[in-house]
Structure formats: C-alpha cells, structure tokens
Design a protein around this motif. Sequence first.
Motif, PDB file in Angstrom:
ATOM      1  N   TYR A 259     -20.171 -14.350   0.001  1.00  0.00           N
ATOM      2  CA  TYR A 259     -18.683 -14.609  -0.342  1.00  0.00           C
ATOM      3  C   TYR A 259     -18.047 -13.388  -0.761  1.00  0.00           C
ATOM      4  O   TYR A 259     -18.389 -12.997  -1.884  1.00  0.00           O
ATOM      5  N   SER A 260     -16.750 -13.184   0.003  1.00  0.00           N
ATOM      6  CA  SER A 260     -15.993 -12.044  -0.611  1.00  0.00           C
ATOM      7  C   SER A 260     -14.580 -12.357  -0.537  1.00  0.00           C
ATOM      8  O   SER A 260     -14.122 -13.300   0.320  1.00  0.00           O
ATOM      9  N   THR A 261     -13.809 -11.907  -1.258  1.00  0.00           N
ATOM     10  CA  THR A 261     -12.393 -12.316  -1.646  1.00  0.00           C
ATOM     11  C   THR A 261     -11.510 -11.028  -1.617  1.00  0.00           C
ATOM     12  O   THR A 261     -11.835  -9.842  -1.895  1.00  0.00           O
ATOM     13  N   PRO A 262     -10.206 -10.961  -0.995  1.00  0.00           N
ATOM     14  CA  PRO A 262      -9.444  -9.754  -0.884  1.00  0.00           C
ATOM     15  C   PRO A 262      -8.384  -9.964  -2.083  1.00  0.00           C
ATOM     16  O   PRO A 262      -7.930 -10.892  -2.537  1.00  0.00           O
ATOM     17  N   SER A 263      -8.196  -8.777  -2.604  1.00  0.00           N
ATOM     18  CA  SER A 263      -6.673  -8.617  -3.405  1.00  0.00           C
ATOM     19  C   SER A 263      -5.607  -8.005  -2.247  1.00  0.00           C
ATOM     20  O   SER A 263      -6.107  -6.748  -1.821  1.00  0.00           O
ATOM     21  N   VAL A 264      -4.555  -8.499  -2.012  1.00  0.00           N
ATOM     22  CA  VAL A 264      -3.586  -7.992  -1.025  1.00  0.00           C
ATOM     23  C   VAL A 264      -2.030  -7.653  -1.776  1.00  0.00           C
ATOM     24  O   VAL A 264      -1.548  -8.527  -2.543  1.00  0.00           O
ATOM     25  N   GLY A 265      -1.651  -6.494  -1.371  1.00  0.00           N
ATOM     26  CA  GLY A 265      -0.204  -6.260  -1.724  1.00  0.00           C
ATOM     27  C   GLY A 265       0.639  -6.001  -0.673  1.00  0.00           C
ATOM     28  O   GLY A 265       0.212  -5.449   0.494  1.00  0.00           O
ATOM     29  N   VAL A 266       1.692  -6.392  -0.804  1.00  0.00           N
ATOM     30  CA  VAL A 266       2.795  -6.562   0.368  1.00  0.00           C
ATOM     31  C   VAL A 266       3.701  -5.984   0.228  1.00  0.00           C
ATOM     32  O   VAL A 266       4.616  -5.917  -1.048  1.00  0.00           O
ATOM     33  N   THR A 267       4.574  -5.165   1.018  1.00  0.00           N
ATOM     34  CA  THR A 267       5.849  -4.779   0.850  1.00  0.00           C
ATOM     35  C   THR A 267       6.451  -4.612   2.061  1.00  0.00           C
ATOM     36  O   THR A 267       6.073  -4.424   3.443  1.00  0.00           O
ATOM     37  N   ILE A 268       7.677  -4.846   2.271  1.00  0.00           N
ATOM     38  CA  ILE A 268       8.503  -4.967   3.480  1.00  0.00           C
ATOM     39  C   ILE A 268       9.070  -3.564   4.000  1.00  0.00           C
ATOM     40  O   ILE A 268       9.316  -2.750   2.890  1.00  0.00           O
ATOM     41  N   ILE A 269       8.979  -3.161   5.095  1.00  0.00           N
ATOM     42  CA  ILE A 269       9.537  -1.726   5.501  1.00  0.00           C
ATOM     43  C   ILE A 269      10.812  -1.807   6.518  1.00  0.00           C
ATOM     44  O   ILE A 269      10.713  -2.707   7.164  1.00  0.00           O
ATOM     45  N   ASP A 270      11.639  -1.124   6.234  1.00  0.00           N
ATOM     46  CA  ASP A 270      12.919  -1.060   7.076  1.00  0.00           C
ATOM     47  C   ASP A 270      13.574   0.350   7.047  1.00  0.00           C
ATOM     48  O   ASP A 270      12.841   1.393   6.525  1.00  0.00           O
ATOM     49  N   ARG A 271      14.905   0.418   7.505  1.00  0.00           N
ATOM     50  CA  ARG A 271      15.373   1.870   7.419  1.00  0.00           C
ATOM     51  C   ARG A 271      15.575   2.448   6.122  1.00  0.00           C
ATOM     52  O   ARG A 271      15.688   3.705   6.086  1.00  0.00           O
ATOM     53  N   THR A 272      15.393   1.675   5.021  1.00  0.00           N
ATOM     54  CA  THR A 272      15.951   2.166   3.989  1.00  0.00           C
ATOM     55  C   THR A 272      14.420   2.496   3.123  1.00  0.00           C
ATOM     56  O   THR A 272      14.487   2.566   1.865  1.00  0.00           O
ATOM     57  N   SER A 273      13.396   2.313   3.808  1.00  0.00           N
ATOM     58  CA  SER A 273      12.180   2.504   2.822  1.00  0.00           C
ATOM     59  C   SER A 273      11.603   3.694   2.419  1.00  0.00           C
ATOM     60  O   SER A 273      10.596   3.903   1.719  1.00  0.00           O
ATOM     61  N   GLY A 274      12.127   4.888   2.820  1.00  0.00           N
ATOM     62  CA  GLY A 274      11.791   6.068   2.411  1.00  0.00           C
ATOM     63  C   GLY A 274      10.639   6.791   3.319  1.00  0.00           C
ATOM     64  O   GLY A 274      10.522   6.384   4.460  1.00  0.00           O
TER      65      GLY A 274
END
Length: 572
Positions: A259-274
Amino acid sequence: MTSDPRPPPRDTEAQRLGARLASTLDNISDAFLMLDRDWRLTFINREAERLLQCKRQEVIGMNIWEKFPEAVGGPYYQAYHQAIATRSSVLFEEYYEPLDLWTEVRAYPSDEGLAIYFLDISTRKAQEAEFHKLAFFDRLTGLPNRQLLVDRIGRALERFKRSHQCGAVLFIDLDNFKSVNDARGHDKGDMLLQQVGERLKQSVRASDTVARFGGDEFVVLLEEVGQGGEAAAQHAREVADKILRAFDTPFEIDGVQHYSTPSVGVTIIDRTSGSTDEVLKRADLAMYQSKAAGRNTSTWFEAGMEQRVAARAALEADLRQALGQGQFELHYQPQCDLRLQMTGAEALLRWRHPQRGMVPPGEFIALTEETGIIIPLGSWVLRTACAQLARWAAEPRTAGLRMAVNVSAQQFHRPDFVEQVLAALAETGAPADRLKLELTESLLLKDVETTIARMERLRAVGVGFSLDDFGTGYSSLSYLHRLPLEQLKIDRSFIWDAGTGRHGKAIVHTIAGLGKALRIEVMAEGVETAAQLALVEEGGCHLFQGYLYSKPLAPEALQAFIAQAALGGFHV
C-alpha cells in the motif's frame, strides 16, 4: 607487321570511358539511378539494387513510376518533377514505407534526364529517435521527463495568454517511499514507480500530461480545464480526488501487496500565472503542505505558503553578498586515462558560507542561473581557472595538463562571450590549447548556427570543447557532427545505471562507439568503483574522472595530489 598509327575510333574511346564510369558508379557506397526524360531507368548501380530490392536487368528501360506506383504523388515524385521543371537540384530526407527505408536523396537534372543519389539513413534515424527518447522520456517509467514537462507547461502558459482558458498542475510525491527502497530494495521501488505512473495515466485524459519529475515525484498537467476559475478548480479537484482513490487499491510488487499513498499539491494556471518555474514552485509548496497535514491528501496553493519563496529570496541575497566578499572558491577534480596518469582537471565551484559552512552546489547553482548571478560568477570562475592553468603551464611537470571549465547557457549566449574568454586567456597567460569549455546539450538547442560560429572562433585559437552530461539532453545527430567538439562526457547516471542490469551498459557502449565514429574522445564521469572502471574500459572509453581516482580537491590538496601522482603513488 606494323601497328596501325591511326587513333582508335571515337566511339570506341567513348565506350571505354562509359564503361569505366559505369564501373565506378557501380562501386560507390551511395545508391545511384539515372532516368531519361521519359522517366525510364537507364542505369542502376549495385547499392540501388540492394536497397530497392530489384535486379537491374529487370528494371532497365522501365518507367520508374510503373515500377514503384505507390510513390506516385508522394515526396519522391514531387521532388523529381520539381528538379526537372526548375532545372535545379533537390535534397531531402524521406521515409519509404513499402521498403521500411529512410533515405537521404539528392537529385540532379540534366538535358538527358535525372541523376539520383540516395543513402540509407535508417540507422541514423533510429539513433536520433533513441536519443530523443532518452532526452525527453524517463527511462524507468516511459513517462515524459522534467525537460518535456517544462516545455509543455511553458506552451500551455503561452496559449492561456491568448485565451480565457485555465489549466492546472498537480505535484505528487509518494509518502514514505524511502521505506520501500530500504526494506525491499531499489528494484522493488522501481516496480512501484512504474505502476504509479500507469495509475496516474489512467486518472487523466489522453490530452493531459503525466510526467516523472524525479525520484518519487510526479507532475500532472491538466490542459484546458475551464474558462472560469471555479470551473477549473472543480475539474482539478475531481482529478486530485481520483488520483487519491487510485492509490486505495494495493500495488502488486513481485507477488507481495504493498500500500502506498500520495501527497498532492494543486495550483491553477492561467494568463496571470507567471513563469513555469513559479507554477511548479507553487504546486510543490502545496504538496509539502499536504505532507504537513498528514499525507494522503491534496492541498491547494495559497498565498500563505510564500515562506519558502522568502527563504529563496534570502538565499539570493546571500549569493550576491558572497560574490562581493569572495566567499566562492574553485576545487578541482583530477581527470586521468586508463593508465591512471593525470591528464587534467575539471574546475568545480564551491561556496564557503560564513555561517553555514560549505553550501552544496545543488542548493545554489540553479538559483544563480535563475537570477542572472551566473554571469559575473561564471566570469570569475573562468578567470580563476585560467590563472591556475597558467601556473600549471609554468612548470614542466604540469605543463601538459588540461583545464575543463563548465559554461552555462546564459554565459555562452551573451554577445561578448568569445571576447570574455579571450580576455581571460590574455590576462592570465594561460595556454588556449589547454583550456576546455564544457557545454551542455540544452545549450546547443538555441540558435545552432550562432553557437557553431562562436565555437569556431574559439577553436581557431586552440580552445577545446566538451559536451557535458551527454545523453541526458537532446543532441540531434543531424548537427552534432558539425560542432567543433573534441570530447563527449558520458553522464554519471549511465555509469551508475550500468551496474544495476538496466540499460546503462548499452548506453555507455553506444556513446563510446559514437565518439569513435565521429573521431571525438570520450570521457566517463562519476567512476567510483573498479567495476565501473572495467565497464568504461570495456566500452572503449579511454578517459575518466570520479572518486575512484580522486574527489574534487582544493588548490593546496591538488598540488599535493599532483606531486604524489608524479611519484607513482596512486593505485586503484
């Protein structure tokens, strides 16, 4: 009986010359055809017979388009007609599917018809495809690697600047992955990573990208998840939940459930994302918040996570101060041949921080490039290394040693780069023919013609060039042979990989063979064991560096090492 003094008939002489020409064409390595104005084959040499799988007595006099009807309307047909119509030669590469053959074709028109030379370049194309795979895809999982991921995120950001679409980036790190390697071995850890890659691909659309970022880190790029922030967030949330659920089922690893588990980080990207780097850093920061929250969860990037960015800014300030206060120094890693005779050294940058002590290069080199500090710092490295080279040149015992200096892409692509190198040589008195600049494959991808021109200018005064970390980037064989290189350096990852039974050994042999074919010397880096040295020697590589011979040394320690080596005091 007297001989006839009259010259032989003109047609007999022409026949003799024609036979001689036909014999010559029959024995050249290129395939060769001749066509008349009605597209009839009038000559075909042995190599053309072999490649086209036909006998000349069967095709001479035939219309080439009747013999190869599947080619009508295709690239060959169009190119040959263009040559005749414009009375100019054509050069192109094309894949001919019926014969499973890649060809490089040159066609020359004349009053009589068309002369065609073509080469079988199938092997070259296969090698280019293999190097492309090595450059852009992870060897273990087959997923896109970091370089390809960065390129795709960058392209997505450019598209979003012209539209109202949004995307998302998910940064995924496996929880407690180290325990798998420690408890069951790295081969079992590799099996887990392969299965994780497959489950991640099953959790997203075919148009999305799942990449192995490095180690046990994966990144998912979701393309066009909605035009509004809420719609995009909803889609990304659903994918993050789907990924978490995909880990609920245990992994089957060599007959044992894990058994393995993940840690997930999320970010939205758009025209202002750099920039791409900023996007990845936000997703990475969010992932670490998932770790802090107990793992096996997803977290969205928020402004409060900027503490790490603040730490980065502090490091940048320290770097700028270090440059002004002389905190940097060069260490030198000796290089040698298979007889263990020292041939030179690679100059390596070190940072002696007044509070932190020696700062690992991996913690600051990338930041110097991101901030532009690499420009003045790289200039200091070059001058310092040249000064050491000049001192070597002044002593008979070290006069033959070569100095290798790494050059960043930012340095090389500055308009005054050549002048900087020439100035460093002039100021220090270092011999140009003992200086070797190490370039990376990625550096060569930008403006190839200008790159070659700058290399040629320095090569004219004796400066040599080495292609560092060869095989980890993307070097197209179509221009590799044009570069004035004197050395390829096999990346340490291939040397280390060779001992695990994977593909490292084959890659080492392939690169060594390529160097031999191009008449370029090959050096292996990262050689740490006698077994690795044996592999290097078996592959046909005659130079190496690594801890087996010596670790990087401060100038004083290097001087002692050279003295010991001169006395024959070094043995593997």
